[in-house]
Motif scaffolding. Sequence first.
Motif, PDB file in Angstrom:
ATOM      1  N   LEU A  59      55.087  32.077  48.411  1.00  0.00           N
ATOM      2  CA  LEU A  59      55.325  32.492  47.038  1.00  0.00           C
ATOM      3  C   LEU A  59      56.015  33.846  46.991  1.00  0.00           C
ATOM      4  O   LEU A  59      55.641  34.766  47.715  1.00  0.00           O
ATOM      5  N   THR A  60      57.038  33.962  46.143  1.00  0.00           N
ATOM      6  CA  THR A  60      57.625  35.269  45.871  1.00  0.00           C
ATOM      7  C   THR A  60      56.669  36.057  44.972  1.00  0.00           C
ATOM      8  O   THR A  60      55.649  35.538  44.514  1.00  0.00           O
ATOM      9  N   ASP A  61      57.015  37.317  44.711  1.00  0.00           N
ATOM     10  CA  ASP A  61      56.183  38.108  43.797  1.00  0.00           C
ATOM     11  C   ASP A  61      56.091  37.442  42.430  1.00  0.00           C
ATOM     12  O   ASP A  61      55.012  37.384  41.814  1.00  0.00           O
ATOM     13  N   ALA A  62      57.225  36.918  41.943  1.00  0.00           N
ATOM     14  CA  ALA A  62      57.221  36.224  40.652  1.00  0.00           C
ATOM     15  C   ALA A  62      56.372  34.965  40.725  1.00  0.00           C
ATOM     16  O   ALA A  62      55.632  34.644  39.783  1.00  0.00           O
ATOM     17  N   GLY A  63      56.455  34.267  41.846  1.00  0.00           N
ATOM     18  CA  GLY A  63      55.654  33.055  42.013  1.00  0.00           C
ATOM     19  C   GLY A  63      54.165  33.352  42.051  1.00  0.00           C
ATOM     20  O   GLY A  63      53.356  32.615  41.470  1.00  0.00           O
ATOM     21  N   GLN A  64      53.784  34.428  42.730  1.00  0.00           N
ATOM     22  CA  GLN A  64      52.379  34.815  42.778  1.00  0.00           C
ATOM     23  C   GLN A  64      51.865  35.171  41.398  1.00  0.00           C
ATOM     24  O   GLN A  64      50.748  34.799  41.021  1.00  0.00           O
ATOM     25  N   SER A  65      52.680  35.889  40.627  1.00  0.00           N
ATOM     26  CA  SER A  65      52.273  36.267  39.272  1.00  0.00           C
ATOM     27  C   SER A  65      52.084  35.037  38.396  1.00  0.00           C
ATOM     28  O   SER A  65      51.101  34.931  37.650  1.00  0.00           O
ATOM     29  N   LEU A  66      53.011  34.084  38.500  1.00  0.00           N
ATOM     30  CA  LEU A  66      52.896  32.863  37.699  1.00  0.00           C
ATOM     31  C   LEU A  66      51.692  32.039  38.125  1.00  0.00           C
ATOM     32  O   LEU A  66      50.918  31.565  37.289  1.00  0.00           O
ATOM     33  N   ALA A  67      51.492  31.865  39.438  1.00  0.00           N
ATOM     34  CA  ALA A  67      50.380  31.047  39.924  1.00  0.00           C
ATOM     35  C   ALA A  67      49.035  31.637  39.534  1.00  0.00           C
ATOM     36  O   ALA A  67      48.088  30.902  39.221  1.00  0.00           O
ATOM     37  N   ALA A  68      48.930  32.979  39.535  1.00  0.00           N
ATOM     38  CA  ALA A  68      47.650  33.628  39.232  1.00  0.00           C
ATOM     39  C   ALA A  68      47.201  33.336  37.813  1.00  0.00           C
ATOM     40  O   ALA A  68      45.994  33.278  37.531  1.00  0.00           O
ATOM     41  N   ARG A  69      48.143  33.139  36.901  1.00  0.00           N
ATOM     42  CA  ARG A  69      47.786  32.923  35.495  1.00  0.00           C
ATOM     43  C   ARG A  69      47.838  31.462  35.080  1.00  0.00           C
ATOM     44  O   ARG A  69      47.204  31.065  34.106  1.00  0.00           O
ATOM     45  N   LEU A  70      48.576  30.680  35.833  1.00  0.00           N
ATOM     46  CA  LEU A  70      48.891  29.335  35.363  1.00  0.00           C
ATOM     47  C   LEU A  70      47.694  28.400  35.369  1.00  0.00           C
ATOM     48  O   LEU A  70      47.532  27.584  34.447  1.00  0.00           O
ATOM     49  N   GLU A  71      46.851  28.473  36.401  1.00  0.00           N
ATOM     50  CA  GLU A  71      45.711  27.557  36.463  1.00  0.00           C
ATOM     51  C   GLU A  71      44.818  27.714  35.240  1.00  0.00           C
ATOM     52  O   GLU A  71      44.360  26.733  34.653  1.00  0.00           O
ATOM     53  N   ARG A  72      44.590  28.964  34.850  1.00  0.00           N
ATOM     54  CA  ARG A  72      43.776  29.239  33.660  1.00  0.00           C
ATOM     55  C   ARG A  72      44.424  28.640  32.415  1.00  0.00           C
ATOM     56  O   ARG A  72      43.765  28.004  31.598  1.00  0.00           O
ATOM     57  N   VAL A  73      45.746  28.825  32.274  1.00  0.00           N
ATOM     58  CA  VAL A  73      46.458  28.317  31.093  1.00  0.00           C
ATOM     59  C   VAL A  73      46.390  26.800  31.032  1.00  0.00           C
ATOM     60  O   VAL A  73      46.122  26.215  29.969  1.00  0.00           O
ATOM     61  N   LEU A  74      46.591  26.143  32.159  1.00  0.00           N
ATOM     62  CA  LEU A  74      46.570  24.680  32.171  1.00  0.00           C
ATOM     63  C   LEU A  74      45.166  24.141  31.925  1.00  0.00           C
ATOM     64  O   LEU A  74      44.998  23.112  31.270  1.00  0.00           O
ATOM     65  N   ASP A  75      44.162  24.838  32.449  1.00  0.00           N
ATOM     66  CA  ASP A  75      42.785  24.425  32.171  1.00  0.00           C
ATOM     67  C   ASP A  75      42.492  24.513  30.674  1.00  0.00           C
ATOM     68  O   ASP A  75      41.854  23.618  30.093  1.00  0.00           O
TER      69      ASP A  75
END
Length: 297
Positions: A59-75
């Motif tokens: 993961l790039t820095d942008a990818g890490q930032s997106l992944a860190a928040r995305l699971e919560r949003v999708l849940d």
Amino acid sequence: MNVTLRQLRVFLAVAGERNFSRAGDAVALTQPAVSRAILELESQVGLKLLDRTTREVVLTDAGQSLAARLERVLDELDQTLLDVRGMARARRGKVRVASSPTLSAQLMPACIAACARQEPDIQLVLLDRIQQDALDSVRTGEVDFGVVIEPSSTDDLTAETILNDPFVLVVPAGHALAARKTVRWSALAGHPLVLLDHASGSRRLIDDALAAHGVQAEVAQQLGHPTTVFRMVEAGIGISVMPALAVPPGGLGTLVSLPLVPRIERRVMLVHRRNRAPSPLAQRVWRLVRETAAATA
């Protein structure tokens, strides 16, 4: 920006698996379809999210930032869709709770077990984090609520005290103070101390108590975990002031814990964002944690 839900779910699968083939298996897509979805997502956001080689996916820095928040949003989206369709009516889903380390070790296991018994359709997901990180996860909405030591400021939080936890002295069994039934704070003057570090929610309260009673003592070591503190005390590095809840139910072996007088307590609190009421699911887990803490007291 035309980002699709499918692209986000594919990205989250790749971020979790770090492999396109396994991610495809997880979301029932072929590897070329996974690659295409990632390229489309990167095109839409205008950033590279993954670095791909023949051996690994990073993961790039942008990818890490997106992944860190995305699971919560999708849940949250999944739960919203369940509610809209009338499924479960807030009877099933995940509740995320952030907790500081001492509470994660000594209070939250009983809460998770109680949730499994009393609310089997709710998955209580615990994030074990240092105090400030636990508070930050509450403020950003990463979790539904937090179980923390009284923060220095609650202006943006709604807080409820669920437990008053006194501080105790921890010393080797052969120490000069060990024979006393209680120990005055002032008696700690001149003894080297082994304390939790300032990442702990308790350290500010301990420092305030020592200062209030005029205790001047060398802090020999500052550590992040209670177990490490206890091992240092066993080794004779110093004595310690710890919250009573940090003392294991089975005792401390060659160490003893003694009440400190006058009694000074830390308040264990449940906190959520002031302007965002917890979901019905989170409110049920909030009540369950409160009841479990009362039984612990």
